[in-house]
Write a protein that holds these residues in place. Structure first.
Motif, PDB file in Angstrom:
ATOM      1  N   ILE A 175       0.831  -1.211   0.000  1.00  0.00           N
ATOM      2  CA  ILE A 175       0.000   0.000   0.000  1.00  0.00           C
ATOM      3  C   ILE A 175       0.863   1.258   0.000  1.00  0.00           C
ATOM      4  O   ILE A 175       0.347   2.375   0.123  1.00  0.00           O
ATOM      5  CB  ILE A 175      -0.952   0.016   1.215  1.00  0.00           C
ATOM      6  CG1 ILE A 175      -0.157  -0.105   2.521  1.00  0.00           C
ATOM      7  CG2 ILE A 175      -1.969  -1.103   1.099  1.00  0.00           C
ATOM      8  CD1 ILE A 175      -1.008  -0.002   3.762  1.00  0.00           C
ATOM      9  N   THR A 176       2.173   1.064  -0.164  1.00  0.00           N
ATOM     10  CA  THR A 176       3.100   2.203  -0.182  1.00  0.00           C
ATOM     11  C   THR A 176       3.274   2.755  -1.595  1.00  0.00           C
ATOM     12  O   THR A 176       3.211   3.966  -1.822  1.00  0.00           O
ATOM     13  CB  THR A 176       4.478   1.790   0.371  1.00  0.00           C
ATOM     14  OG1 THR A 176       4.303   1.240   1.683  1.00  0.00           O
ATOM     15  CG2 THR A 176       5.419   2.987   0.439  1.00  0.00           C
TER      16      THR A 176
ATOM     17  N   ILE B 216      -0.536 -15.991  -1.518  1.00  0.00           N
ATOM     18  CA  ILE B 216       0.661 -15.249  -1.910  1.00  0.00           C
ATOM     19  C   ILE B 216       0.490 -13.790  -1.505  1.00  0.00           C
ATOM     20  O   ILE B 216      -0.407 -13.104  -1.992  1.00  0.00           O
ATOM     21  CB  ILE B 216       0.902 -15.360  -3.424  1.00  0.00           C
ATOM     22  CG1 ILE B 216       1.052 -16.835  -3.829  1.00  0.00           C
ATOM     23  CG2 ILE B 216       2.149 -14.567  -3.844  1.00  0.00           C
ATOM     24  CD1 ILE B 216       1.057 -17.072  -5.328  1.00  0.00           C
ATOM     25  N   PHE B 217       1.352 -13.325  -0.606  1.00  0.00           N
ATOM     26  CA  PHE B 217       1.254 -11.973  -0.063  1.00  0.00           C
ATOM     27  C   PHE B 217       2.316 -11.090  -0.716  1.00  0.00           C
ATOM     28  O   PHE B 217       3.520 -11.322  -0.564  1.00  0.00           O
ATOM     29  CB  PHE B 217       1.460 -12.005   1.454  1.00  0.00           C
ATOM     30  CG  PHE B 217       1.101 -10.716   2.150  1.00  0.00           C
ATOM     31  CD1 PHE B 217      -0.138 -10.552   2.755  1.00  0.00           C
ATOM     32  CD2 PHE B 217       1.998  -9.659   2.207  1.00  0.00           C
ATOM     33  CE1 PHE B 217      -0.473  -9.369   3.409  1.00  0.00           C
ATOM     34  CE2 PHE B 217       1.671  -8.475   2.853  1.00  0.00           C
ATOM     35  CZ  PHE B 217       0.433  -8.329   3.455  1.00  0.00           C
ATOM     36  N   ASP B 218       1.858 -10.085  -1.473  1.00  0.00           N
ATOM     37  CA  ASP B 218       2.765  -9.139  -2.127  1.00  0.00           C
ATOM     38  C   ASP B 218       3.080  -8.017  -1.141  1.00  0.00           C
ATOM     39  O   ASP B 218       2.294  -7.084  -0.978  1.00  0.00           O
ATOM     40  CB  ASP B 218       2.099  -8.581  -3.396  1.00  0.00           C
ATOM     41  CG  ASP B 218       2.975  -7.551  -4.101  1.00  0.00           C
ATOM     42  OD1 ASP B 218       4.200  -7.595  -3.930  1.00  0.00           O
ATOM     43  OD2 ASP B 218       2.412  -6.702  -4.825  1.00  0.00           O
ATOM     44  N   ALA B 219       4.227  -8.117  -0.469  1.00  0.00           N
ATOM     45  CA  ALA B 219       4.584  -7.141   0.564  1.00  0.00           C
ATOM     46  C   ALA B 219       5.074  -5.836  -0.051  1.00  0.00           C
ATOM     47  O   ALA B 219       5.464  -5.787  -1.225  1.00  0.00           O
ATOM     48  CB  ALA B 219       5.657  -7.715   1.490  1.00  0.00           C
TER      49      ALA B 219
ATOM     50  N   GLU C 153      15.227   1.176   7.346  1.00  0.00           N
ATOM     51  CA  GLU C 153      14.806   0.481   8.553  1.00  0.00           C
ATOM     52  C   GLU C 153      13.284   0.342   8.637  1.00  0.00           C
ATOM     53  O   GLU C 153      12.766  -0.653   9.149  1.00  0.00           O
ATOM     54  CB  GLU C 153      15.340   1.219   9.789  1.00  0.00           C
ATOM     55  CG  GLU C 153      16.832   1.035  10.017  1.00  0.00           C
ATOM     56  CD  GLU C 153      17.234  -0.427  10.123  1.00  0.00           C
ATOM     57  OE1 GLU C 153      16.540  -1.201  10.821  1.00  0.00           O
ATOM     58  OE2 GLU C 153      18.233  -0.814   9.489  1.00  0.00           O
ATOM     59  N   ALA C 154      12.560   1.357   8.129  1.00  0.00           N
ATOM     60  CA  ALA C 154      11.097   1.302   8.175  1.00  0.00           C
ATOM     61  C   ALA C 154      10.568   0.119   7.366  1.00  0.00           C
ATOM     62  O   ALA C 154       9.670  -0.610   7.808  1.00  0.00           O
ATOM     63  CB  ALA C 154      10.508   2.608   7.644  1.00  0.00           C
ATOM     64  N   LEU C 155      11.120  -0.066   6.157  1.00  0.00           N
ATOM     65  CA  LEU C 155      10.708  -1.186   5.302  1.00  0.00           C
ATOM     66  C   LEU C 155      10.997  -2.514   5.982  1.00  0.00           C
ATOM     67  O   LEU C 155      10.134  -3.403   6.034  1.00  0.00           O
ATOM     68  CB  LEU C 155      11.446  -1.113   3.958  1.00  0.00           C
ATOM     69  CG  LEU C 155      11.397  -2.387   3.097  1.00  0.00           C
ATOM     70  CD1 LEU C 155       9.981  -2.658   2.625  1.00  0.00           C
ATOM     71  CD2 LEU C 155      12.332  -2.261   1.898  1.00  0.00           C
ATOM     72  N   LEU C 156      12.210  -2.674   6.507  1.00  0.00           N
ATOM     73  CA  LEU C 156      12.610  -3.947   7.084  1.00  0.00           C
ATOM     74  C   LEU C 156      11.823  -4.264   8.357  1.00  0.00           C
ATOM     75  O   LEU C 156      11.462  -5.421   8.598  1.00  0.00           O
ATOM     76  CB  LEU C 156      14.117  -3.932   7.359  1.00  0.00           C
ATOM     77  CG  LEU C 156      14.981  -3.811   6.091  1.00  0.00           C
ATOM     78  CD1 LEU C 156      16.449  -3.617   6.449  1.00  0.00           C
ATOM     79  CD2 LEU C 156      14.814  -5.030   5.191  1.00  0.00           C
ATOM     80  N   ALA C 157      11.524  -3.226   9.168  1.00  0.00           N
ATOM     81  CA  ALA C 157      10.725  -3.442  10.380  1.00  0.00           C
ATOM     82  C   ALA C 157       9.294  -3.842  10.022  1.00  0.00           C
ATOM     83  O   ALA C 157       8.703  -4.743  10.637  1.00  0.00           O
ATOM     84  CB  ALA C 157      10.728  -2.166  11.225  1.00  0.00           C
ATOM     85  N   GLU C 158       8.753  -3.189   8.994  1.00  0.00           N
ATOM     86  CA  GLU C 158       7.399  -3.493   8.530  1.00  0.00           C
ATOM     87  C   GLU C 158       7.326  -4.921   8.007  1.00  0.00           C
ATOM     88  O   GLU C 158       6.382  -5.672   8.288  1.00  0.00           O
ATOM     89  CB  GLU C 158       7.021  -2.494   7.438  1.00  0.00           C
ATOM     90  CG  GLU C 158       5.657  -2.670   6.843  1.00  0.00           C
ATOM     91  CD  GLU C 158       5.409  -1.674   5.724  1.00  0.00           C
ATOM     92  OE1 GLU C 158       5.502  -2.063   4.540  1.00  0.00           O
ATOM     93  OE2 GLU C 158       5.140  -0.489   6.024  1.00  0.00           O
ATOM     94  N   LEU C 159       8.339  -5.306   7.245  1.00  0.00           N
ATOM     95  CA  LEU C 159       8.392  -6.646   6.665  1.00  0.00           C
ATOM     96  C   LEU C 159       8.498  -7.703   7.764  1.00  0.00           C
ATOM     97  O   LEU C 159       7.852  -8.757   7.689  1.00  0.00           O
ATOM     98  CB  LEU C 159       9.585  -6.741   5.713  1.00  0.00           C
ATOM     99  CG  LEU C 159       9.751  -8.048   4.948  1.00  0.00           C
ATOM    100  CD1 LEU C 159       8.569  -8.265   4.007  1.00  0.00           C
ATOM    101  CD2 LEU C 159      11.050  -8.017   4.141  1.00  0.00           C
ATOM    102  N   LYS C 160       9.295  -7.408   8.768  1.00  0.00           N
ATOM    103  CA  LYS C 160       9.477  -8.342   9.884  1.00  0.00           C
ATOM    104  C   LYS C 160       8.152  -8.573  10.604  1.00  0.00           C
ATOM    105  O   LYS C 160       7.812  -9.707  10.980  1.00  0.00           O
ATOM    106  CB  LYS C 160      10.532  -7.782  10.841  1.00  0.00           C
ATOM    107  CG  LYS C 160      11.010  -8.765  11.895  1.00  0.00           C
ATOM    108  CD  LYS C 160      12.180  -8.183  12.663  1.00  0.00           C
ATOM    109  CE  LYS C 160      12.707  -9.181  13.690  1.00  0.00           C
ATOM    110  NZ  LYS C 160      13.884  -8.636  14.417  1.00  0.00           N
TER     111      LYS C 160
ATOM    112  N   LYS D 194      -5.614  -0.274   7.255  1.00  0.00           N
ATOM    113  CA  LYS D 194      -4.723   0.839   6.927  1.00  0.00           C
ATOM    114  C   LYS D 194      -3.228   0.509   6.948  1.00  0.00           C
ATOM    115  O   LYS D 194      -2.409   1.302   6.481  1.00  0.00           O
ATOM    116  CB  LYS D 194      -4.982   2.010   7.895  1.00  0.00           C
ATOM    117  CG  LYS D 194      -6.422   2.517   7.868  1.00  0.00           C
ATOM    118  CD  LYS D 194      -6.826   2.978   6.473  1.00  0.00           C
ATOM    119  CE  LYS D 194      -8.254   3.526   6.455  1.00  0.00           C
ATOM    120  NZ  LYS D 194      -8.691   3.891   5.092  1.00  0.00           N
ATOM    121  N   THR D 195      -2.852  -0.635   7.491  1.00  0.00           N
ATOM    122  CA  THR D 195      -1.426  -0.977   7.554  1.00  0.00           C
ATOM    123  C   THR D 195      -1.201  -2.367   6.968  1.00  0.00           C
ATOM    124  O   THR D 195      -2.114  -3.207   6.946  1.00  0.00           O
ATOM    125  CB  THR D 195      -0.916  -0.971   9.004  1.00  0.00           C
ATOM    126  OG1 THR D 195      -1.495  -2.091   9.712  1.00  0.00           O
ATOM    127  CG2 THR D 195      -1.246   0.337   9.707  1.00  0.00           C
TER     128      THR D 195
END
Length: 445
Positions: free
Chosen positions: A138-139, A187-190, A198-205, A165-166
């Protein structure tokens, strides 16, 4: 990368033919050429060095057979070492059901397109029908709409809830929905980013912890430079990557750095994206890839493509026509259309042993379209019996196809030559696919 390495290896083998046996001197020269080719293809320096050192060591070892020509010896040893390099790790996807797959990668790598390709792979190759795609990016603007359009084109549902929303909320909703609907493959398209942060990697985690995927695949652009290795290592530190999908593998002469990820990050390559269409997707097979690099072709891959578009009744009729020497211009057009279903002609030729050079020399797709226009401007009777084409008919066909009578005459003449050659080829005499192709394209061979 394939074309460049093919040319270099071919050049090395040609030079080695002049020697009676492999020696320290000629092996050193050959290995140097291959190492430079690997580096030029963006293969990691240490990997290229280790590979070439091992090839050199084995070329000069006692196990080399004296009865085999030096060029053949070198290709065999290089083949085995390349195969060892690309075979590390488990390329198989998990067989667990339900199967949850998380796709990650930077923006521009082809992640969303890969999600649709992977879904279609499960539909066609694994025969799974309860599949769902989740638009979790959603980014990036229009990422959700892109996946929805792709999903509609392959008739696979795409889940997205605007009220969530997230990405984490989407992940919770998707997992709950998948359990409720008994989805076999989710299948989840992240979300991706233009660069690692860091924001991307934290969100992905966080998403990974919610989804608990059995497979987490990193989608990487094959044309990416040496930074591809660092990207893979960074993602691996935050989520348990299980494999790599190399996108756009058909679109760049380099691509070695992306392949280096398998060795340096310890993550196996599992799939290759080889075109823009949803079905332009291949399971990574080290044996077949190395064969293509060394100009040996990939006949197994070609057969698999043909089987997907195979029409048994048409093949039986075609075999009968060839046996009776009644192959006509309509049959020619039908076969041309069948070949188009398999993908770009250059890609197909590169999969046939001995044909990569013909493919890289520039297959004239535009000329084939002009030939098709001429044949389609003929009446059914004219297609079946080209010998009735008198001057008046030829002028009409040329006008209707936007070509000239001279071009038409050339096509008809070459078709008759090709027909004779196909007749001989079907009886096991002379010709061969390369010569037939040369005739069809108007080249003398």
């Amino acid at each position: 990368m394939l074309e460049f390495l093919q040319e270099k290896v071919e050049s090395v083998v040609k030079n080695l033919r002049g020697y009676g046996k492999l020696s320290e001197s000629n092996v050193a020269d050959a290995v140097r050429e291959v190492r430079l080719a690997l580096l030029a293809a963006d293969v990691n320096y240490q990997i290229a060095k280790d590979l070439c050192d091992e090839v050199k060591k084995k070329c000069l070892g006692e196990e080399v057979l004296k009865s085999i020509q030096p060029g053949q010896q070198f290709v065999k040893i290089f083949h085995d070492e390349m195969l060892r390099l690309f075979s590390e790790g488990n390329p198989e996807l998990s067989s667990a059901r339900p199967l949850r797959i998380l796709l990650t990668g930077l923006n521009g790598a082809g992640k969303t397109t890969t999600a649709a390709k992977l879904a279609l792979h499960f539909r066609k190759r694994v025969k799974e029908h309860r599949i769902a795609l989740v638009a979790g990016d959603i980014t990036r603007p229009a990422a959700v709409q892109q996946l929805q359009t792709l999903g509609k084109s392959i008739d696979i549902p795409v889940w997205f809830w605007p009220e969530e929303k997230t990405p984490a909320d989407l992940a919770r909703r998707a997992r709950a929905e998948a359990e409720k609907e008994r989805i076999a493959v989710l299948i989840f398209d992240a979300a991706g980013r233009l660069d690692l942060d860091e924001a991307l990697l934290a969100e992905l985690k966080e998403v990974s912890a919610i989804i608990e995927p059995q497979e987490t695949l990193l989608v990487a652009d094959s044309a990416t430079g040496q930074s591809a290795v660092k990207i893979a290592q960074a993602f691996k530190e935050h989520v348990p990557l299980t494999g790599i999908v190399l996108s756009k593998f058909d679109g760049d002469a380099r691509g070695g750095a992306a392949l280096s990820m398998q060795r340096t990050a310890g993550i196996p390559v599992k799939f290759l994206g080889v075109g823009e269409k949803p079905d332009a997707f291949e399971v990574f097979d080290p044996e077949r890839l190395v064969g293509r690099i060394l100009g040996m072709g990939d006949i197994v891959g070609l057969v698999e493509k043909a089987q997907e578009a195979f029409d048994a009744d048409s093949m039986v009729k075609m075999e009968e026509k060839l046996r009776k020497n009644s192959f006509d211009l309509q049959d020619f057009i039908d076969q041309m259309r069948f070949m188009r279903k398999l993908g770009p002609m250059e890609n197909l030729l590169g999969m046939i042993p001995g044909m990569p050079k013909v493919a890289s020399s520039g297959f004239d797709e535009k000329r084939m379209r002009r030939v098709e226009a001429m044949v389609l401007s003929m009446t059914p009777q004219e297609r079946r019996k080209p010998d009735i084409l008198n001057a008046k008919r030829r002028q009409r066909i040329a006008r209707g196809s936007g070509t000239s009578v001279t071009e038409l005459n050339d096509v008809v003449h070459r078709f008759e030559e090709m027909k004779k050659m196909m007749s001989r080829f079907s009886r096991g005499k002379g010709g061969g696919p390369e010569k037939m192709l040369s005739r069809m394209m108007g080249k003398r061979g």
